[in-house]
Design an enzyme around this catalytic site. Structure first.
Site, PDB file in Angstrom:
ATOM      1  CG  PHE A 156      20.928   4.339 -24.907  1.00 38.01           C
ATOM      2  CD1 PHE A 156      20.834   5.655 -25.344  1.00 38.01           C
ATOM      3  CD2 PHE A 156      22.040   3.597 -25.236  1.00 38.01           C
ATOM      4  CE1 PHE A 156      21.836   6.226 -26.110  1.00 38.01           C
ATOM      5  CE2 PHE A 156      23.056   4.168 -26.005  1.00 38.01           C
ATOM      6  CZ  PHE A 156      22.959   5.475 -26.437  1.00 38.01           C
ATOM      7  N   GLY A 162      18.068  -4.241 -20.681  1.00 38.88           N
ATOM      8  CA  GLY A 162      17.499  -4.954 -19.534  1.00 38.88           C
ATOM      9  C   GLY A 162      15.999  -4.754 -19.504  1.00 38.88           C
ATOM     10  CE  LYS A 163      13.579  -7.581 -14.383  1.00 37.27           C
ATOM     11  NZ  LYS A 163      13.330  -7.749 -12.944  1.00 37.27           N
ATOM     12  CE1 TYR A 164      15.970   0.490 -16.063  1.00 39.85           C
ATOM     13  CE2 TYR A 164      15.467   2.675 -16.893  1.00 39.85           C
ATOM     14  CZ  TYR A 164      15.859   1.849 -15.865  1.00 39.85           C
ATOM     15  OH  TYR A 164      16.139   2.396 -14.633  1.00 39.85           O
ATOM     16  CG  ASP A 205      16.601   9.118 -19.047  1.00 40.67           C
ATOM     17  OD1 ASP A 205      17.744   9.215 -19.529  1.00 40.67           O
ATOM     18  OD2 ASP A 205      16.375   8.953 -17.827  1.00 40.67           O
ATOM     19  CG  ASP A 225      13.143   6.339 -17.177  1.00 42.28           C
ATOM     20  OD1 ASP A 225      13.866   6.964 -17.977  1.00 42.28           O
ATOM     21  OD2 ASP A 225      13.220   6.481 -15.932  1.00 42.28           O
ATOM     22  CG  HIS A 233      17.270  17.664 -12.429  1.00 45.61           C
ATOM     23  ND1 HIS A 233      16.326  17.320 -11.490  1.00 45.61           N
ATOM     24  CD2 HIS A 233      17.914  16.521 -12.750  1.00 45.61           C
ATOM     25  CE1 HIS A 233      16.405  16.019 -11.253  1.00 45.61           C
ATOM     26  NE2 HIS A 233      17.368  15.511 -12.006  1.00 45.61           N
ATOM     27  N   PRO A 234      14.059  18.835 -13.288  1.00 42.35           N
ATOM     28  CG  PRO A 234      12.866  16.840 -13.532  1.00 42.35           C
ATOM     29  CD  PRO A 234      14.100  17.548 -14.018  1.00 42.35           C
ATOM     30  CD  GLU A 289      21.476  14.459 -13.681  1.00 42.36           C
ATOM     31  OE1 GLU A 289      20.414  14.359 -14.329  1.00 42.36           O
ATOM     32  OE2 GLU A 289      21.526  14.298 -12.440  1.00 42.36           O
TER      33      GLU A 289
HETATM   34  N1  UDP Z   1      18.884   2.439 -18.884  1.00 40.81           N
HETATM   35  C1  UDP Z   1      18.553   1.223 -19.458  1.00 40.81           C
HETATM   36  N2  UDP Z   1      18.582   0.086 -18.688  1.00 40.81           N
HETATM   37  C2  UDP Z   1      18.903   0.105 -17.362  1.00 40.81           C
HETATM   38  C3  UDP Z   1      19.223   1.340 -16.775  1.00 40.81           C
HETATM   39  C4  UDP Z   1      19.186   2.500 -17.553  1.00 40.81           C
HETATM   40  O1  UDP Z   1      18.250   1.154 -20.647  1.00 40.81           O
HETATM   41  O2  UDP Z   1      18.898  -0.957 -16.719  1.00 40.81           O
HETATM   42  C5  UDP Z   1      18.896   3.654 -19.732  1.00 40.81           C
HETATM   43  C6  UDP Z   1      17.492   4.133 -20.080  1.00 40.81           C
HETATM   44  O3  UDP Z   1      17.534   4.780 -21.333  1.00 40.81           O
HETATM   45  C7  UDP Z   1      17.211   5.132 -18.979  1.00 40.81           C
HETATM   46  C8  UDP Z   1      18.577   5.785 -18.833  1.00 40.81           C
HETATM   47  O4  UDP Z   1      19.525   4.715 -19.036  1.00 40.81           O
HETATM   48  O5  UDP Z   1      16.185   6.039 -19.374  1.00 40.81           O
HETATM   49  C9  UDP Z   1      18.854   6.469 -17.491  1.00 40.81           C
HETATM   50  O6  UDP Z   1      18.644   5.577 -16.420  1.00 40.81           O
HETATM   51  P1  UDP Z   1      17.434   5.814 -15.385  1.00 40.81           P
HETATM   52  O7  UDP Z   1      16.231   6.252 -16.128  1.00 40.81           O
HETATM   53  O8  UDP Z   1      17.319   4.582 -14.546  1.00 40.81           O
HETATM   54  O9  UDP Z   1      17.991   7.018 -14.502  1.00 40.81           O
HETATM   55  P2  UDP Z   1      17.070   8.104 -13.740  1.00 40.81           P
HETATM   56  O10 UDP Z   1      16.283   8.856 -14.787  1.00 40.81           O
HETATM   57  O11 UDP Z   1      16.179   7.332 -12.809  1.00 40.81           O
HETATM   58  O12 UDP Z   1      18.075   8.960 -13.041  1.00 40.81           O
HETATM   59 MN    MN Z   2      15.154   8.078 -16.394  1.00 36.99          MN
END
Ligand code: UDP
Ligand code: MN
Length: 253
Positions: A20, A23-25, A110, A112, A132-133, A202
């Site tokens: 997914f 937005g800015k992802y 994820d 990111d 979880h790491p 989660e």
């Molecule tokens: N995500 C996204 N846009 C957002 C926030 C989250 O697409 O503005 C999706 C993306 O796939 C991201 C996942 O939701 O990898 C989980 O969010 P995030 O990585 O911010 O959570 P964290 O890993 O920091 O707990």
């Molecule tokens: Mn993430």
């Protein structure tokens, strides 16, 4: 090709993988997909399903033989928590409407993140969770489970096997369908009661895995803190978070 991959390859499997980027992802898509081409189920049939609110911003990534990318447009959401939680429902419906007969296993990852080492058939199983790491070596009382009994994600003190990452899970279509359907229902029931679990989906994933034990538990090699974070406790970084400025990438941080 490693022996385990060549054995599984005879089964002619298709690995569906959802990711997914809203937005800015969207900025993370290119490195995610390009690194997946190098390391993730190399030699297998892999079908990525990318959910985004901006299909026009999906970069051109050259996919290898038997590998494909389907971009699916979704509505943008304001809260990052909603984007993250909504993945459960989207994956539930994808399994119902698209994956039946098309894929054997599905992973939800994820965006990111990046792959740095091989991720192959050793990760396959009926129901797959990743430690979880940040919490794999923490004592149980430090696991950040939902502790309020009002939430369906509630796990009482003294219970729970591991703290699982929400950033990577998977398994067979049937098992992941049951997982996503259950988590989606529980997220909805909590929302009606105006309670949001401490770590959203989660937390619900962790509750689900308490009651439905994963058949395969992957080490934090499969979801490491970051490539520049000391990796002394693990042998190889296979998949890791990429650094992000939370205040900048999240719409409501
Ligand atoms: N995500 C996204 N846009 C957002 C926030 C989250 O697409 O503005 C999706 C993306 O796939 C991201 C996942 O939701 O990898 C989980 O969010 P995030 O990585 O911010 O959570 P964290 O890993 O920091 O707990
Ligand atoms: Mn993430």
């Amino acid at each position: 090709m490693p022996v385990i991959d060549s054995i599984y390859k005879q089964q002619n499997l298709t690995i569906a993988t959802t990711v997914f980027a809203l937005g800015k992802y969207t900025r993370f898509i290119k490195d995610f997909l390009e690194s997946a081409e190098q390391h993730y189920f190399v030699g297998f049939r892999v079908h990525f399903y990318l959910f985004t609110d901006q299909p026009e911003s999906v970069p051109e990534v050259k996919m290898g033989e038997n590998r494909s990318l389907t971009v699916l447009k979704v509505q943008s959401l304001n809260r990052w928590q909603d984007i993250s939680m909504n993945r459960m429902e989207k994956l539930e419906k994808l399994i119902e409407n698209e994956l039946a007969g098309e894929a054997d296993y599905v992973f939800c990852l994820d965006v990111d993140t990046m792959f740095y080492g091989r991720w192959g058939a050793e990760s396959l199983g009926r129901l797959v969770g990743v430690m979880h790491p940040w919490l794999f070596d923490a004592p149980r009382d430090q696991f950040t489970y939902e502790r309020r009994p009002e939430s369906l994600a509630y796990i009482p003190a003294g219970e729970g096997d591991y703290y699982y990452a929400g950033a990577a899970f998977g398994g067979t279509l049937e098992d992941v369908h049951n997982l996503t359907k259950t988590c989606r229902e529980h997220l909805n029931i909590d929302a009606v009661k105006s309670i949001e679990a401490v770590w959203q989906e989660e937390s619900h994933l962790n509750k689900y895995f308490l009651l439905n034990k994963p058949s395969k538990l992957l080490s934090p090699e499969y979801m490491w803190r970051g490539i520049n974070e000391g990796a002394a406790p693990i042998k190889i970084v296979r998949f890791a978070n990429v650094p992000k400025n939370y205040a900048e990438v999240r719409s409501n941080a």
